[in-house]
Design a protein around this motif. Structure first.
Motif, PDB file in Angstrom:
ATOM      1  N   ALA A  69      -0.583  10.738  -3.142  1.00  0.00           N
ATOM      2  CA  ALA A  69      -2.313   9.824  -2.460  1.00  0.00           C
ATOM      3  C   ALA A  69      -3.185  10.308  -3.383  1.00  0.00           C
ATOM      4  O   ALA A  69      -3.827   9.437  -3.563  1.00  0.00           O
ATOM      5  N   ARG A 126      -4.928  10.317   6.169  1.00  0.00           N
ATOM      6  CA  ARG A 126      -5.343  10.740   5.300  1.00  0.00           C
ATOM      7  C   ARG A 126      -6.537  11.030   5.981  1.00  0.00           C
ATOM      8  O   ARG A 126      -6.535  10.835   7.221  1.00  0.00           O
ATOM      9  N   SER A 155       0.725  -1.059   0.361  1.00  0.00           N
ATOM     10  CA  SER A 155       0.678   0.459   0.443  1.00  0.00           C
ATOM     11  C   SER A 155       0.510   1.150   0.336  1.00  0.00           C
ATOM     12  O   SER A 155       2.250   0.996  -0.064  1.00  0.00           O
ATOM     13  N   LEU A 156       0.333   2.225  -0.484  1.00  0.00           N
ATOM     14  CA  LEU A 156       1.293   4.251  -0.373  1.00  0.00           C
ATOM     15  C   LEU A 156       1.460   3.835   0.881  1.00  0.00           C
ATOM     16  O   LEU A 156       0.561   4.008   2.319  1.00  0.00           O
ATOM     17  N   TYR A 167      -7.133  14.527  -2.764  1.00  0.00           N
ATOM     18  CA  TYR A 167      -5.689  13.873  -3.088  1.00  0.00           C
ATOM     19  C   TYR A 167      -4.706  14.941  -3.228  1.00  0.00           C
ATOM     20  O   TYR A 167      -5.342  15.633  -4.474  1.00  0.00           O
ATOM     21  N   LEU A 226      -4.880   6.924  -5.338  1.00  0.00           N
ATOM     22  CA  LEU A 226      -5.352   6.935  -4.342  1.00  0.00           C
ATOM     23  C   LEU A 226      -6.968   6.632  -5.012  1.00  0.00           C
ATOM     24  O   LEU A 226      -7.988   5.561  -4.947  1.00  0.00           O
ATOM     25  N   ARG A 227      -7.167   7.918  -5.420  1.00  0.00           N
ATOM     26  CA  ARG A 227      -8.515   7.936  -6.543  1.00  0.00           C
ATOM     27  C   ARG A 227      -8.508   8.115  -7.609  1.00  0.00           C
ATOM     28  O   ARG A 227      -8.745   9.764  -8.042  1.00  0.00           O
ATOM     29  N   CYS A 274       1.650   8.419   4.081  1.00  0.00           N
ATOM     30  CA  CYS A 274       0.299   8.728   3.876  1.00  0.00           C
ATOM     31  C   CYS A 274      -0.056   8.878   5.222  1.00  0.00           C
ATOM     32  O   CYS A 274      -0.641   8.504   6.140  1.00  0.00           O
TER      33      CYS A 274
END
Length: 121
Positions: A111, A89, A83-84, A107, A114-115, A87
């Motif tokens: 990041a 969030r 995973s990133l 974002y 992520l989207r 980060c």
């Protein structure tokens, strides 16, 4: 109605100043883009990846005028392999009449991966 407003940002190094600075930058962008006032916020959850341990990102919200009494909780993100990394969030829980499609999730930096659906050209 309470809506969740998401945001995420990455940092280059695990250092308190960078964690707080990046969190403040992200929070201010989420607040600005969504017209959020501290009075409309029920709470804010902040998670960090396991490799960020040098500071509490919640300190960033305390640097924003009017946000003294907003409940903020920090936690560690699930350390899923691959995973990133590095980060931060955010999840704002906001009282709003804005419809789901009108919410602007933010974002920044690394990041954005992520989207990717939010960044189509």
């Amino acid at each position: 109605m309470i809506r969740g407003i998401r945001g995420a940002i990455t940092v280059q190094i695990d250092n308190e100043e960078e964690i707080i600075s990046a969190t403040e930058r992200l929070a201010r962008e989420v607040i600005r883009e969504n017209g959020i006032t501290a009075e409309s916020v029920s709470s804010v959850f902040i998670s960090v990846t396991h490799d960020l341990t040098s500071g509490f990102p919640a300190k960033a919200l305390r640097q924003i005028d009017g946000w003294t009494f907003v409940p903020v909780m920090c936690m560690q993100e699930i350390p899923v392999p691959g995973s990133l990394q590095k980060c931060i969030r955010l999840m704002f829980h906001v009282n709003t009449d804005v419809r789901q499609e009108g919410i602007k999730h933010i974002y920044l930096e690394g990041a954005k991966v992520l989207r990717p659906d939010l960044f189509k050209s």
